[in-house]
Design an enzyme around this catalytic site. Structure first.
Site, short mmCIF file in Angstrom:
data_model
loop_
_atom_site.label_atom_id
_atom_site.label_comp_id
_atom_site.label_asym_id
_atom_site.label_seq_id
_atom_site.Cartn_x
_atom_site.Cartn_y
_atom_site.Cartn_z
N HIS A 72 25.65 46.66 33.07
CA HIS A 72 26.45 45.53 32.61
C HIS A 72 27.75 45.56 33.39
CE1 HIS A 72 24.25 46.53 28.79
NE2 HIS A 72 24.24 45.23 28.59
N ASP B 135 30.18 48.04 31.96
CA ASP B 135 29.80 49.46 32.02
C ASP B 135 30.46 50.11 33.21
OD1 ASP B 135 27.88 48.86 30.10
OD2 ASP B 135 26.24 48.78 31.55
C1 XUL Z 1 20.15 45.84 23.38
C2 XUL Z 1 19.60 45.90 24.75
C3 XUL Z 1 20.57 45.73 25.85
C4 XUL Z 1 20.05 44.90 26.99
C5 XUL Z 1 21.07 44.60 28.04
O1 XUL Z 1 19.24 46.04 22.38
O2 XUL Z 1 18.43 46.13 24.93
O3 XUL Z 1 20.91 47.00 26.28
O4 XUL Z 1 18.98 45.53 27.61
O5 XUL Z 1 22.16 43.92 27.56
#
Ligand code: XUL
Ligand code: CO
Length: 438
Positions: free
Chosen positions: A100, A103
């Site tokens: 992300h 992150d």
């Molecule tokens: C949440 C989830 C996230 C997504 C990315 O349940 O799976 O980590 O993969 O935002």
């Protein structure tokens, strides 16, 4: 040197090895149905659980040593995290990572700062990728952690929040593009509602559709060739998430004219939460033509929440792997380990052990599923089960040449007395079990 430097690069040593820091089954160059194992699995380590989560839960603080984390992340902390992440990724020998925006970057208070900090870390990630050959499976913008997103990102009642979400996605999509990312993911964790009493459902869905159209338009404008993926989940953190499951996403994409532009990133534990089998979601996505990628993990059978545990049961995964192989495997997608350690797994070594066990589990499931497919017994079982449809009656119904009344008349005149025939479910289950020998 980093927190993860104590483990020597992880290699394949075969099932006889005593070394816990070696792969027993994952042999990346092993050929399976004409393709290297690494190319079937396309494994990715995720930044958020592995490097950006200190092990806190709703009852207690972090337990894991992650010295680069804090309430706000400075550039030096973000750099230390990147150093550790790439040290881990290269020692583990994984071809991909996922992240992300927040992150990886230093904390930002304004959009200007956000853009600057993201670009700063992007340049450093680029250097790390070039030096290590690790590639980016996908990037994604976090539209759920910051308090501004409490009421959603694209579905927020406040258009200024929608605009913030748009700015974050524009930035992260462009960064993903410049880093050679193969996909861009949108997980709508807060795109949903907690109570319908205060929610304008139609308006929120229309906003979400508009948001996604803007993302797709921008993807084409900048020439991003990767896939845009929505990650379904039924709830958590919202009580009802709009991207409930693959079928709900498909209906949404069709409604907003995006079914040819957007695919899905299916997560095992999300399927479980939706009350569906993981293999159902994979097969449904292939059937609708929207299969993209997989977030691999598992839930706990006794818990109703997203425990995000590392997979360790190959047999359970074989039906989904059969669907994956029969569907032709991944194109841009891969297996992203969206899985996190338990709070007591405080040794840096635990992150290796978790991934090694998970990757070997995928390798076992792949080999077993390849055998199931090669043996052709399941395919034959299905073929004979449906063979009536290859006869004249079946062909006439499938081709649309009979209307309801004509078919009813035919059935009556022919006095059809169809008998119940065995579905051979137990045999099918035994076929899976018997090939789980790796
Ligand atoms: C949440 C989830 C996230 C997504 C990315 O349940 O799976 O980590 O993969 O935002
Ligand atoms: Co996920």
């Amino acid at each position: 040197m980093s927190l993860f430097s104590d483990v020597a690069p992880v290699r394949f040593e075969g099932p006889q090895t005593d070394n816990e820091y070696a792969f027993r089954v994952y042999d990346k160059d092993r050929e399976v149905l004409g393709k290297r194992m690494e190319d079937w699995l396309r494994c990715a380590v995720c930044y958020w659980h592995s490097f950006n989560w200190p092990g806190q839960d709703i009852f207690g603080a972090g337990t894991l040593p992650r010295p680069w984390l804090g309430a706000t992340i400075s550039q030096a902390m973000a750099d230390a995290k990147l150093e550790a992440a790439f040290d881990f990724l290269t020692r583990l020998g994984m071809p991909y990572f996922t992240f992300h925006d927040v992150d990886a970057m230093a904390t930002a208070a304004t959009l200007k700062e956000h853009d600057r900090n993201l670009k700063t870390i992007e340049a450093r990630i680029q250097e790390k990728m070039a030096a290590s050959k690790v590639k980016l499976l996908w990037g994604t913008a976090n539209l759920f952690s910051h308090p501004r997103y409490a009421g959603g990102g694209a579905t927020n009642p406040d258009p200024e929040v929608f605009a913030w979400a748009a700015a974050q996605v524009r930035g992260c999509l462009e960064t993903t593009h410049r880093l050679g990312g193969q996909n861009y993911v949108l997980w709508g964790g807060r795109e949903g509602y907690d109570s319908l009493l205060n929610t304008d459902l139609k308006r929120e869905l229309d906003h979400y559709g508009r948001f996604l159209s803007m993302v797709v338009e921008h993807k084409h404008r900048i020439g991003f060739k990767g896939a845009i993926l929505i990650e379904p989940k039924p709830f958590e953190p919202t009580k009802h998430q709009y991207d409930r499951d693959v079928a709900a996403v498909y209906a949404f994409l069709q409604r907003y004219g995006l079914a040819k532009e957007v695919k899905v990133n299916i997560e095992v534990n999300h399927a479980t939460l939706a009350g569906l089998d993981f293999e159902h979601e994979v097969a449904a996505a292939f059937t609708y033509g929207i299969f993209g990628s997989i977030d691999i993990n598992r839930g706990d059978p006794r818990n109703g929440w997203d425990t995000d545990q590392f997979p360790n049961n190959a047999q359970e995964l074989v039906p989904a792997f059969v669907a994956l192989i029969e569907g032709g495997g991944f194109s841009t997608g891969g297996f992203n380990f969206d899985a996190k350690l338990r709070r007591q797994s405080v040794d840096p070594a635990d992150l290796y052990l978790a991934h090694i066990g998970g990757i070997d589990t995928l390798a076992r499931a792949l080999l077993a599923a390849a055998d199931v497919v090669s043996a052709r017994k399941l395919a034959e079982l299905k073929r004979t089960r449906y063979q009536g449809w290859d006869g004249e009656l079946g062909r006439r119904i499938e081709s649309g040449s009979l209307d309801l009344a004509a078919l009813a008349d035919l059935a009556t005149a022919s006095d059809f007395q169809p008998a119940v025939r065995s579905g051979r479910q137990e045999l099918a289950e035994s076929l899976i079990a018997r090939h789980c020998k790796y």
